[in-house]
Design a protein around this motif. Structure first.
Motif, mmCIF file in Angstrom:
data_model
loop_
_atom_site.group_PDB
_atom_site.id
_atom_site.type_symbol
_atom_site.label_atom_id
_atom_site.label_comp_id
_atom_site.label_asym_id
_atom_site.label_seq_id
_atom_site.Cartn_x
_atom_site.Cartn_y
_atom_site.Cartn_z
ATOM 1 N N ILE A 100 0.827 -1.253 -0.029
ATOM 2 C CA ILE A 100 -0.221 -0.074 0.151
ATOM 3 C C ILE A 100 0.786 1.336 -0.004
ATOM 4 C CG2 ILE A 100 -1.562 1.402 1.362
ATOM 5 C CD1 ILE A 100 -2.870 -1.299 2.007
ATOM 6 N N ALA A 101 2.156 1.126 0.821
ATOM 7 C CA ALA A 101 2.859 2.352 0.832
ATOM 8 C C ALA A 101 3.663 2.267 -0.384
ATOM 9 C CB ALA A 101 3.848 2.071 1.965
ATOM 10 N N GLN A 102 4.112 1.314 -1.041
ATOM 11 C CA GLN A 102 4.707 1.354 -2.217
ATOM 12 C C GLN A 102 3.898 1.924 -3.481
ATOM 13 O OE1 GLN A 102 5.964 -2.735 -2.127
ATOM 14 N NE2 GLN A 102 7.988 -2.090 -2.012
ATOM 15 N N TYR A 103 2.748 1.740 -3.269
ATOM 16 C CA TYR A 103 1.763 1.926 -4.551
ATOM 17 C C TYR A 103 1.363 3.484 -4.005
ATOM 18 C CZ TYR A 103 1.110 -1.927 -7.652
ATOM 19 O OH TYR A 103 1.246 -2.697 -8.491
ATOM 20 N N GLY A 104 1.778 3.879 -3.038
ATOM 21 C CA GLY A 104 1.284 5.415 -2.869
ATOM 22 C C GLY A 104 -0.191 5.704 -2.565
ATOM 23 N N TYR A 105 -0.917 4.734 -2.183
ATOM 24 C CA TYR A 105 -2.573 4.834 -2.290
ATOM 25 C C TYR A 105 -2.670 6.071 -0.701
ATOM 26 C CZ TYR A 105 -3.433 0.656 -4.652
ATOM 27 O OH TYR A 105 -3.536 0.075 -5.653
ATOM 28 N N ALA A 106 -3.448 6.905 -1.295
ATOM 29 C CA ALA A 106 -3.664 7.936 -0.066
ATOM 30 C C ALA A 106 -4.546 7.320 1.058
ATOM 31 C CB ALA A 106 -4.471 9.288 -0.612
ATOM 32 N N ASP A 107 -5.361 6.371 0.509
ATOM 33 C CA ASP A 107 -5.849 5.711 1.720
ATOM 34 C C ASP A 107 -5.246 4.328 2.157
ATOM 35 O OD1 ASP A 107 -7.759 3.872 3.064
ATOM 36 O OD2 ASP A 107 -9.275 3.544 1.528
ATOM 37 N N THR A 108 -4.828 4.604 3.361
ATOM 38 C CA THR A 108 -3.839 3.602 3.810
ATOM 39 C C THR A 108 -4.793 2.511 4.595
ATOM 40 O OG1 THR A 108 -3.237 4.900 5.798
ATOM 41 C CG2 THR A 108 -1.827 5.051 3.878
ATOM 42 N N ASN A 109 -5.884 2.345 4.747
ATOM 43 C CA ASN A 109 -6.646 1.435 5.570
ATOM 44 C C ASN A 109 -6.427 0.204 4.918
ATOM 45 O OD1 ASN A 109 -8.235 -0.158 6.893
ATOM 46 N ND2 ASN A 109 -10.128 1.282 6.664
ATOM 47 N N PRO A 110 -5.742 -0.841 5.399
ATOM 48 C CA PRO A 110 -5.577 -2.231 4.799
ATOM 49 C C PRO A 110 -7.065 -2.740 4.330
ATOM 50 C CG PRO A 110 -4.183 -2.119 6.616
ATOM 51 C CD PRO A 110 -5.233 -0.917 6.629
ATOM 52 N N ALA A 111 -8.047 -2.710 5.131
ATOM 53 C CA ALA A 111 -9.581 -3.254 4.973
ATOM 54 C C ALA A 111 -10.038 -2.759 3.439
ATOM 55 C CB ALA A 111 -10.272 -2.973 6.038
ATOM 56 N N ASP A 112 -9.559 -1.610 2.896
ATOM 57 C CA ASP A 112 -9.861 -1.077 1.574
ATOM 58 C C ASP A 112 -9.355 -1.770 0.399
ATOM 59 O OD1 ASP A 112 -11.753 0.449 2.662
ATOM 60 O OD2 ASP A 112 -10.515 2.145 2.871
ATOM 61 N N GLU A 136 -5.123 -4.705 -4.264
ATOM 62 C CA GLU A 136 -6.159 -4.277 -5.166
ATOM 63 C C GLU A 136 -7.295 -3.576 -4.364
ATOM 64 O OE1 GLU A 136 -8.692 -6.152 -8.882
ATOM 65 O OE2 GLU A 136 -8.176 -7.547 -7.341
ATOM 66 N N PRO A 137 -7.579 -2.202 -5.056
ATOM 67 C CA PRO A 137 -8.674 -1.517 -4.173
ATOM 68 C C PRO A 137 -10.025 -2.328 -4.438
ATOM 69 C CG PRO A 137 -7.326 -0.130 -5.635
ATOM 70 C CD PRO A 137 -6.982 -1.436 -6.180
ATOM 71 N N ARG A 138 -10.921 -2.278 -3.308
ATOM 72 C CA ARG A 138 -12.045 -2.825 -3.390
ATOM 73 C C ARG A 138 -12.865 -1.770 -3.715
ATOM 74 N NH1 ARG A 138 -11.966 -7.446 -0.322
ATOM 75 N NH2 ARG A 138 -10.346 -8.033 1.342
ATOM 76 N N TYR A 139 -12.766 -0.606 -4.046
ATOM 77 C CA TYR A 139 -13.338 0.618 -4.554
ATOM 78 C C TYR A 139 -13.154 0.884 -6.125
ATOM 79 C CZ TYR A 139 -9.170 3.029 -3.186
ATOM 80 O OH TYR A 139 -7.790 3.504 -2.776
ATOM 81 N N GLY A 140 -13.925 1.603 -6.572
ATOM 82 C CA GLY A 140 -13.498 2.425 -7.870
ATOM 83 C C GLY A 140 -14.570 1.685 -9.052
ATOM 84 N N SER A 141 -14.444 2.114 -10.108
ATOM 85 C CA SER A 141 -15.262 1.354 -11.131
ATOM 86 C C SER A 141 -15.218 -0.089 -11.376
ATOM 87 C CB SER A 141 -15.249 2.168 -12.384
ATOM 88 O OG SER A 141 -13.765 1.993 -12.897
ATOM 89 N N GLN A 142 -14.194 -0.813 -11.135
ATOM 90 C CA GLN A 142 -13.762 -2.023 -11.297
ATOM 91 C C GLN A 142 -13.044 -2.778 -10.119
ATOM 92 O OE1 GLN A 142 -12.066 -2.031 -15.193
ATOM 93 N NE2 GLN A 142 -13.959 -3.057 -15.939
ATOM 94 N N PRO A 143 -13.817 -2.889 -8.989
ATOM 95 C CA PRO A 143 -13.121 -3.319 -7.692
ATOM 96 C C PRO A 143 -12.759 -4.661 -7.767
ATOM 97 C CG PRO A 143 -15.656 -3.272 -7.339
ATOM 98 C CD PRO A 143 -15.376 -2.680 -8.819
ATOM 99 N N ALA A 144 -12.040 -4.836 -6.681
ATOM 100 C CA ALA A 144 -11.317 -6.393 -6.513
ATOM 101 C C ALA A 144 -12.441 -7.302 -6.795
ATOM 102 C CB ALA A 144 -10.692 -6.633 -5.256
ATOM 103 N N GLN A 145 -13.723 -7.302 -6.184
ATOM 104 C CA GLN A 145 -14.639 -8.215 -6.468
ATOM 105 C C GLN A 145 -15.006 -8.614 -8.015
ATOM 106 O OE1 GLN A 145 -14.430 -5.831 -4.508
ATOM 107 N NE2 GLN A 145 -16.337 -5.209 -3.481
ATOM 108 N N SER A 146 -14.846 -7.608 -8.862
ATOM 109 C CA SER A 146 -15.150 -7.660 -10.320
ATOM 110 C C SER A 146 -14.228 -8.877 -10.956
ATOM 111 C CB SER A 146 -14.992 -6.543 -11.197
ATOM 112 O OG SER A 146 -15.778 -5.426 -10.432
#
Length: 185
Positions: A100-112, A136-146
Motif C-alpha cells: 500500500i505504501a509502495q503504490y502510494g495510495y492516499a487511503d492506507t486502510n488495509p481493509a479497503d 487491489e482496491p475494493r473501491y472504484g469502477s472495477q473493484p477487486a470483486q469484479s
C-alpha cells in the motif's frame, strides 16, 4: 504521520522476513521484453496509472511451477486445491501494508484493499511470490470483486478444456478486464 507510515513499512518488511519471503522457483508471467524484478524484492515506487490493473514493473505476475497444462487435473481442477497453497493471512497482511505504501495510495486502510494474486491461484499463480501479489482496491469502477468472477470463468474454461492454461494466464496477465472477450468466453 510520515514517521508512522515509515515505521509501518519497516514493521511489515520485518514481518515478511520472519514469514519467509522466499519466492522459490516461481516463473515470472511478464512478457519476454519485460525487465524482471529480482526475486524477493519490490520496486521502491509503484504507479497507480493503470488501475484497475497493477503496475507491471512492481507486479508482473508469477506462476506456480507445479501447475502446468499436464498437471491441471491434479492441481487447479481439483475442488479445494487452492486452499492447500493459499498463503496465511499473517503473510499477506504484512505484504499488503508494505505494498500500500509502495503504490502510494492516499487511503492506507488495509481493509479497503484485497491482497490479490495477479495471476490467480485458480490459474496456477505463484502463491507467495511478491511479484504476483498486490493491494487491489475494493473501491472504484472495477473493484477487486469484479476480477473474482473473471478468474472463476477462466478456471472453468481451462478445466473444461475450452481454453489452454497458457492462453488463460496470458489473457488475465495482459488485462483481466478484457480477458474473457479476448478468449471468446
Amino acid at each position: 504521520m510520515m514517521f508512522r507510515q515509515r515505521l509501518t513499512v519497516v514493521a511489515a518488511a520485518a514481518a515478511l522476513t520472519t514469514a519467509g519471503l522466499a519466492a522459490g522457483t516461481a516463473q515470472a508471467a511478464a512478457p519476454a521484453n519485460h525487465k524482471p524484478v529480482k526475486s524477493g524484492t519490490l520496486a521502491a515506487s509503484c504507479s497507480q496509472a493503470r488501475l484497475p490493473l497493477p503496475d507491471p514493473s512492481c507486479t508482473p505476475g508469477a506462476y506456480n511451477p507445479a501447475v502446468t497444462q499436464a498437471t491441471i487435473g491434479s492441481t487447479i481442477c481439483v475442488s479445494g486445491w487452492t486452499a492447500t497453497v493459499r498463503p496465511p493471512v499473517s503473510y499477506t497482511n504484512a505484504l499488503k501494508t508494505q505494498q500500500i505504501a509502495q503504490y502510494g495510495y492516499a487511503d492506507t486502510n488495509p481493509a479497503d484493499y484485497e491482497e490479490d494474486h495477479f495471476v490467480p491461484l485458480e490459474l496456477g499463480g505463484a502463491p507467495r511470490d511478491p511479484r504476483n501479489l498486490w493491494p487491489e482496491p475494493r473501491y472504484g469502477s472495477q473493484p477487486a470483486q469484479s476480477k473474482d468472477s473473471v478468474e472463476n470463468k477462466l478456471k472453468t474454461a481451462v478445466c473444461g478444456h475450452r481454453v489452454t492454461l497458457a492462453a488463460a494466464r496470458s489473457a488475465i496477465a495482459s488485462d483481466w478486464t478484457t480477458a474473457l472477450s479476448r478468449l471468446g468466453l
